[in-house]
Scaffold this motif. Structure first.
Motif, mmCIF file in Angstrom:
data_model
loop_
_atom_site.group_PDB
_atom_site.id
_atom_site.type_symbol
_atom_site.label_atom_id
_atom_site.label_comp_id
_atom_site.label_asym_id
_atom_site.label_seq_id
_atom_site.Cartn_x
_atom_site.Cartn_y
_atom_site.Cartn_z
ATOM 1 N N ALA A 253 0.438 39.814 81.413
ATOM 2 C CA ALA A 253 -0.191 39.811 80.092
ATOM 3 C C ALA A 253 0.777 39.546 78.948
ATOM 4 O O ALA A 253 0.404 38.919 77.956
ATOM 5 N N ARG A 254 2.026 39.983 79.031
ATOM 6 C CA ARG A 254 2.934 39.869 77.893
ATOM 7 C C ARG A 254 3.664 38.534 77.830
ATOM 8 O O ARG A 254 3.722 37.902 76.786
ATOM 9 N N SER A 255 4.234 38.092 78.938
ATOM 10 C CA SER A 255 5.077 36.892 78.915
ATOM 11 C C SER A 255 4.503 35.733 79.700
ATOM 12 O O SER A 255 5.082 34.647 79.712
ATOM 13 N N GLY A 256 3.370 35.949 80.361
ATOM 14 C CA GLY A 256 2.799 34.894 81.189
ATOM 15 C C GLY A 256 3.326 34.908 82.604
ATOM 16 O O GLY A 256 2.842 34.153 83.456
ATOM 17 N N THR A 257 4.311 35.748 82.887
ATOM 18 C CA THR A 257 4.857 35.860 84.235
ATOM 19 C C THR A 257 4.848 37.314 84.677
ATOM 20 O O THR A 257 4.832 38.232 83.848
ATOM 21 N N GLY A 258 4.860 37.513 85.976
ATOM 22 C CA GLY A 258 4.879 38.863 86.530
ATOM 23 C C GLY A 258 5.254 38.830 87.993
ATOM 24 O O GLY A 258 5.436 37.761 88.583
ATOM 25 N N ASN A 259 5.364 39.995 88.573
ATOM 26 C CA ASN A 259 5.726 40.122 89.984
ATOM 27 C C ASN A 259 4.568 40.731 90.750
ATOM 28 O O ASN A 259 3.828 41.590 90.239
ATOM 29 N N VAL A 260 4.418 40.289 91.992
ATOM 30 C CA VAL A 260 3.351 40.796 92.844
ATOM 31 C C VAL A 260 3.867 40.835 94.277
ATOM 32 O O VAL A 260 4.721 40.016 94.669
ATOM 33 N N THR A 261 3.383 41.779 95.063
ATOM 34 C CA THR A 261 3.788 41.896 96.464
ATOM 35 C C THR A 261 2.593 41.629 97.368
ATOM 36 O O THR A 261 1.432 41.662 96.927
ATOM 37 N N GLY A 262 2.887 41.388 98.617
ATOM 38 C CA GLY A 262 1.808 41.204 99.579
ATOM 39 C C GLY A 262 0.944 42.444 99.700
ATOM 40 O O GLY A 262 -0.271 42.348 99.908
ATOM 41 N N GLN A 263 1.552 43.617 99.556
ATOM 42 C CA GLN A 263 0.785 44.859 99.612
ATOM 43 C C GLN A 263 -0.208 44.930 98.463
ATOM 44 O O GLN A 263 -1.347 45.393 98.644
ATOM 45 N N ASP A 264 0.197 44.490 97.268
ATOM 46 C CA ASP A 264 -0.720 44.461 96.124
ATOM 47 C C ASP A 264 -1.928 43.575 96.437
ATOM 48 O O ASP A 264 -3.084 43.995 96.285
ATOM 49 N N LEU A 265 -1.636 42.346 96.841
ATOM 50 C CA LEU A 265 -2.712 41.381 97.079
ATOM 51 C C LEU A 265 -3.630 41.842 98.198
ATOM 52 O O LEU A 265 -4.863 41.730 98.097
ATOM 53 N N GLY A 266 -3.051 42.372 99.267
ATOM 54 C CA GLY A 266 -3.879 42.863 100.370
ATOM 55 C C GLY A 266 -4.731 44.054 99.972
ATOM 56 O O GLY A 266 -5.874 44.194 100.418
ATOM 57 N N GLY A 267 -4.192 44.933 99.106
ATOM 58 C CA GLY A 267 -4.977 46.080 98.669
ATOM 59 C C GLY A 267 -6.127 45.676 97.759
ATOM 60 O O GLY A 267 -7.196 46.290 97.798
ATOM 61 N N TRP A 268 -5.934 44.646 96.944
ATOM 62 C CA TRP A 268 -6.999 44.202 96.057
ATOM 63 C C TRP A 268 -8.071 43.410 96.800
ATOM 64 O O TRP A 268 -9.264 43.625 96.582
ATOM 65 N N LEU A 269 -7.625 42.485 97.637
ATOM 66 C CA LEU A 269 -8.542 41.487 98.196
ATOM 67 C C LEU A 269 -8.764 41.620 99.691
ATOM 68 O O LEU A 269 -9.587 40.884 100.251
ATOM 69 N N GLN A 270 -8.040 42.508 100.320
ATOM 70 C CA GLN A 270 -8.197 42.751 101.758
ATOM 71 C C GLN A 270 -8.104 41.436 102.544
ATOM 72 O O GLN A 270 -7.140 40.680 102.382
ATOM 73 N N GLY A 271 -9.089 41.100 103.334
ATOM 74 C CA GLY A 271 -9.005 39.913 104.180
ATOM 75 C C GLY A 271 -9.146 38.595 103.443
ATOM 76 O O GLY A 271 -8.873 37.528 104.016
ATOM 77 N N ASP A 272 -9.562 38.617 102.186
ATOM 78 C CA ASP A 272 -9.755 37.373 101.429
ATOM 79 C C ASP A 272 -8.542 36.994 100.595
ATOM 80 O O ASP A 272 -8.588 36.029 99.822
ATOM 81 N N ALA A 273 -7.441 37.703 100.730
ATOM 82 C CA ALA A 273 -6.319 37.529 99.811
ATOM 83 C C ALA A 273 -5.752 36.108 99.847
ATOM 84 O O ALA A 273 -5.574 35.483 98.793
ATOM 85 N N GLU A 274 -5.462 35.576 101.041
ATOM 86 C CA GLU A 274 -4.833 34.256 101.109
ATOM 87 C C GLU A 274 -5.756 33.179 100.563
ATOM 88 O O GLU A 274 -5.320 32.301 99.799
ATOM 89 N N ARG A 275 -7.038 33.237 100.913
ATOM 90 C CA ARG A 275 -7.983 32.223 100.441
ATOM 91 C C ARG A 275 -8.101 32.250 98.913
ATOM 92 O O ARG A 275 -8.022 31.198 98.261
ATOM 93 N N VAL A 276 -8.285 33.429 98.333
ATOM 94 C CA VAL A 276 -8.461 33.533 96.890
ATOM 95 C C VAL A 276 -7.199 33.084 96.161
ATOM 96 O O VAL A 276 -7.261 32.351 95.156
ATOM 97 N N LEU A 277 -6.046 33.504 96.664
ATOM 98 C CA LEU A 277 -4.801 33.139 96.015
ATOM 99 C C LEU A 277 -4.610 31.622 96.017
ATOM 100 O O LEU A 277 -4.222 31.030 94.998
ATOM 101 N N GLN A 278 -4.921 30.987 97.146
ATOM 102 C CA GLN A 278 -4.768 29.543 97.231
ATOM 103 C C GLN A 278 -5.743 28.826 96.304
ATOM 104 O O GLN A 278 -5.400 27.815 95.686
ATOM 105 N N GLU A 279 -6.953 29.328 96.178
ATOM 106 C CA GLU A 279 -7.929 28.708 95.278
ATOM 107 C C GLU A 279 -7.464 28.773 93.822
ATOM 108 O O GLU A 279 -7.606 27.805 93.059
ATOM 109 N N LEU A 280 -6.887 29.899 93.435
ATOM 110 C CA LEU A 280 -6.389 30.030 92.065
ATOM 111 C C LEU A 280 -5.214 29.083 91.808
ATOM 112 O O LEU A 280 -5.073 28.540 90.707
ATOM 113 N N VAL A 281 -4.389 28.876 92.835
ATOM 114 C CA VAL A 281 -3.280 27.933 92.704
ATOM 115 C C VAL A 281 -3.806 26.501 92.638
ATOM 116 O O VAL A 281 -3.333 25.677 91.835
ATOM 117 N N ASP A 282 -4.799 26.192 93.442
ATOM 118 C CA ASP A 282 -5.321 24.826 93.501
ATOM 119 C C ASP A 282 -5.929 24.375 92.170
ATOM 120 O O ASP A 282 -5.809 23.203 91.792
#
Length: 434
Positions: A253-282
């Motif tokens: 939110a502050r600088s446009g950049t941040g850090n994230v871990t695989g544990q964060d993404l897996g806890g938020w999105l569970q089994g959909d994490a890789e698909r959702v992340l790739q869609e946002l990148v695409d």
């Protein structure tokens, strides 16, 4: 006697048998130009003279007529008395005026007077405990002004101390203006304490539960601004993508950049994490480093997190909100507590249900009720549905899941296009304090 300068420019005076007098220094003016020669007043180097020699009888005058009889007599007297180093004497400072009892008065450097509220605290103010308290109070107010962030509870206590100290000062001096200052300080203490209670959602009158809130009222406003940004600006309508957009937005939110871990993404999105992340990148909403793929980001560990960039939040672009690093961290932690709630995880709540939990917490009053009061009670059902990636008719089902998980205290009412409900008592610390 002859006066002159040596090879290195030192001043000398010839005495008897052409002997030189060492260590003689000139006063104002050079000897060659009619300067004055200074000697010690007493044989053997007594106390130095504070006046030019020409101003005292029995001492050497100017050196313009060095061969006259009077000058020779003077030089002979000086030679007989002995020689001594002449020392220029600085102007003496006047001694401090003594106080009654013989003790010298205390002196204070300019700008070092004890002050409080733009008033000087007299050195002789009695009782002594009052003078000390006023001095310490002035220092405490100045220290508070240097704090990086305000603390209204501390400020209210300072105003209370000021009210008590100024009231006693007024009694001692019979100064009506000090009494008025004490009354203003007491009023400022009450107002500041009310402001602090409103920020933390704590009842001022002591009625109702005293709940330790995670967010202040101001931070609750920032949280709702972020949620509104996600509601209207998420690149995909589905709940999983919106949940990822919310959490990643808070990280960057502050600088446009941040850090994230695989544990964060897996806890938020569970089994959909890789698909959702790739869609946002695409679609370009999210950027990963060139040598990092979505799969590798999911493997990142806390000691080596993956760096993410959200282009729309980079400071060079128009930004939707502004807040400091402390507020950003508090909002991110607040959202993480909601999304990772133990009972929601136990009920295996999906992304839409957890988004509904976030939205209801952010839009609740201190007592836990959703939305405003009166005709505006509750939340607009279509806005709630859009944020959660649902259709309006599906909101009631997910609200029922929140009741089962102990997030909502009672069955939700979705009539008249409004969502009406109340947070459970255990969730009140997460209220956004509408």
């Amino acid at each position: 006697m002859n006066a002159g300068t040596g090879d290195r420019g030192e001043l000398f005076v010839d005495g008897i048998n052409s002997g030189r007098t060492d260590g003689v220094r000139s006063g104002r003016g050079a000897v060659a130009g009619g300067g004055t020669v200074l000697f010690s007043d007493a044989p053997g180097g007594g106390s130095p003279s504070a006046a030019p020699a020409s101003a005292r009888p029995g001492t050497a005058g100017t050196a313009n007529t060095a061969n006259t009889a009077s000058t020779a007599s003077t030089a002979s007297t000086a030679s007989t008395a002995g020689t001594a180093d002449a020392v220029s004497v600085p102007h003496a400072r006047p001694a401090p005026r003594p106080q009654p009892g013989g003790a010298p008065a205390r002196t204070r450097k300019a700008g070092r007077w004890a002050k409080v509220a733009q008033r000087i605290v007299p050195d002789d103010l009695q009782p002594e405990v009052l003078r000390v308290e006023l001095t310490e109070l002035g220092n405490a107010f100045r220290a508070y002004q240097r704090r990086p962030e305000p603390d209204l509870a501390v400020l209210a206590e300072l105003h209370d101390r000021k009210a008590r100290a100024f009231a006693l000062w007024a009694d001692v001096t019979a100064d009506a203006s000090l009494r008025e200052e004490a009354d203003r300080a007491a009023a400022a203490a009450r107002t500041t304490r009310e402001m602090d209670a409103n920020r933390r959602g704590v009842p001022v009158d002591g009625e109702g539960p005293a709940v330790e809130r995670l967010l202040t009222r101001g931070q609750g406003v920032h949280a709702r601004n972020v949620l509104e940004h996600v509601r209207v600006g998420a690149p995909f309508p589905e709940a999983e993508a919106r949940l990822a957009v919310l959490m990643l937005t808070l990280r960057a939110a502050r600088s446009g950049t941040g850090n994230v871990t695989g544990q964060d993404l897996g806890g938020w999105l569970q089994g959909d994490a890789e698909r959702v992340l790739q869609e946002l990148v695409d679609v370009g909403w999210l950027l990963l480093p060139e040598d990092v793929t979505a799969d590798e980001a999911l493997m990142s560990r806390p000691e080596e997190p993956a760096q993410i960039t959200v282009p729309t939040l980079i400071p060079t672009q128009p930004r939707p909100f502004f807040f400091g690093k402390v507020t950003r961290a508090r909002l991110s932690g607040w959202a993480q507590k909601v999304v990772g709630d133990r009972k929601l995880r136990k009920k295996k709540a999906g992304a839409a249900t957890r988004l509904l939990a976030v939205y209801t917490a952010a839009h609740s009053r201190p007592d836990g009720r959703l939305g405003g009061v009166g005709e505006d009670a509750g939340l607009a059902l279509d806005e709630v549905a859009q944020f959660c990636g649902l259709r309006p008719e599906e909101v009631a089902e997910h609200a029922g899941l929140l009741v089962a998980a102990g997030w909502l205290a009672e069955e939700a009412d979705t009539t008249d296009g409004r969502l009406r409900a109340r947070l459970a008592e255990r969730v009140l610390p997460l209220s956004g304090l509408l």
